[in-house]
Scaffold this motif. Sequence first.
Motif: not given
Length: 685
Positions: A99-117
């Motif tokens: 359950d502790q493993w499942a509750s770990i949040p996903d890491v967001g993609d904050y790369s420069l490509k998505h910031k530009q988009k």
Amino acid sequence: VAGAGRGAGAMPGTGNNGPSRYDAFEGYKDDPTSKGARPSPYDHDDEEADNIYAAIDERMRAKRKHPDDQQKPEEESSTQKIKGQFRELKDKLSEVTDDQWASIPDVGDYSLKHKQKRREDTFTPLSDSLLESRAGANSDTTAGGNKNTTATASDGFTSVVTNMSGLAQARGTVLGMSLDRMSDSGLQTVVDPKGYLTSLSRTTIASSAEVGDINKARLLLKSVRDTNPKHGPGWIASARVEEAAGKQLQARKLIQEGCDTCPTNEDVWLEAARLHPPQVAKSILATAARRIPTSTKIFLKAADLETHDDTKKAVLRKALEANPTSVKLWKAAIELEDAGDARILLSVAVEKVPHSIEMWLALARLETYENARRVLNQARKALPVERAIWIAAAKLEESQDHKDIADKIIDKAVKSLQKHDAVVTRAQWLEEAESADKAEAPLTSAAIVRYTVGMGVDPEDRQRTWADDAKDALSRGAVATARAIIAHSLAAFPTKRSLWMQAVDMERKHGSLDSLDEVLAEASKRLPKVEIFWLFRAKERWVAGEIDKAREILTEAFAANPNSEAVWLAASKLEWETGEIERARVLLQRARERAPSGRVYMKSALLEREEGKFPDAFALIDAGIKKYPEFAKLHMMGGQICSDDLEKNKSSLDKARRYYQKGLQDCPNNTVLWILASRLEARAH
């Protein structure tokens, strides 16, 4: 020396020309005891900070230290790797639950490509000048016509309240400019207006998830309207998008704009009428009728919106004034009239639309016999290659019992159409015959068959083709047509037994007793030596209760077939079943004389057995066995009379045994005799 820290040297003559003792990281390194040296900047606070940091380093080193690690602190600090620094944390990972493993949040993609988009989707803030211009344009919408509203607070200060409707209008303007810019970028090159119109007719808003699709459709259809404003389906599709989105007023506004832009497109006007209430739709269609007076759809829709027949008639008559050659308008107008007025309208319609067959036929049906003949004659002159008019004339004559005239009309029709090079196939003529049959015109149907069923058929294939045609007609319920085809076939092949059997079977299933008797009489006349037609005819009369008529038929059969076993036995059965035993006995005696057979002797013995005259039965059986020893049923009957009908004793059993034994000698392969003989022995023991 001033500036020595920046690399400046001593003044000449000062006696201090050596290099400066300043270090970029350590500061001044002069000996504090030397003469002229500067004091060190290290004080008590620095010492206290160093002690604190040293304590922290020692504590962290103790935590990282592994029990098995025997390195010295100096060596540990120099050789420590990154993975060793997290060794303790790695060991604790084994204690983490699922359950502790499942509750770990996903890491967001904050790369420069998505910031530009994401940056591309942002809007530039509006300038103050644009906001002020829009606020000025909408000043009339505020209370009192003022741009701003001044409010005075309790403390004497005043504040200005800005009109927010101007901001909304300005935002709409900017959005419109963005959509126009996108439409100018070539987006309209991939829009299929007809495809969108077709798809939108089936589009339903099932959930809020489709709002984005509606917005896309609006954008695309706006591009269609801007690119080709005269394209009516684009306006219709735009209105339907708004209607599907629940914005009825916007849909009406768009379709009204479409009517102004495409005033000659009847579909746009009809869509506008559909989107508005009936009263408004009437005025819209009235305007459309003035713009497009040749549109029959608009007039028909306007007539449908009317609730009273009188107003409907007025609309349709006005439509006929503008479109006197429209068959649809004439039909709609005639359907609203009674028989008298319809006749008048039809008389005018055939003059205005002489190429309409339906108008001519409808007028003929409403007229009297004499007037109908005149109307059909005029129709034949106007349309010389239409077979329907000739067939209608034949039906008219048949309705007046003019059979010969109906036949002549069909004959003349076939020749006239051939003369005018009208291509009418044999299959089409047979379809017309079946249609006449279903319209209760059997004589017309028979006439069509008689003059057209042989068209294009090879002589050697006629019998088979016509037989198949009759079966097909029967399968579709056209009995009169099938009867006519078979009659035509029998006229060409009068001695074909299979055709006569087909005719008899058809009359037995679909005809009457009289029609069946007629076919059987004709078959017996054509094929007198075929006994089945005589016998079948006599049986039908016998079943119908006409005993005398059945006797007459059998008498004729005797004359045609004096030595026919079947005829003699049928005659004796008729007398036997009707209680005329003596007549049956006489007929069987004559049959034994003129057409003797084992079956005749068996029937004779059976008659005596049924009457209880066993000695006469035994005499007939013995005589039959003597003449026809291989006829096993005589042996069987003799044994059955002895074992079943006579008194059960040794004498009767012995006599039955002799009949069976004689039969087994003469008919050793007859299994029934063997079974009867075995049963007799089983009963005896």
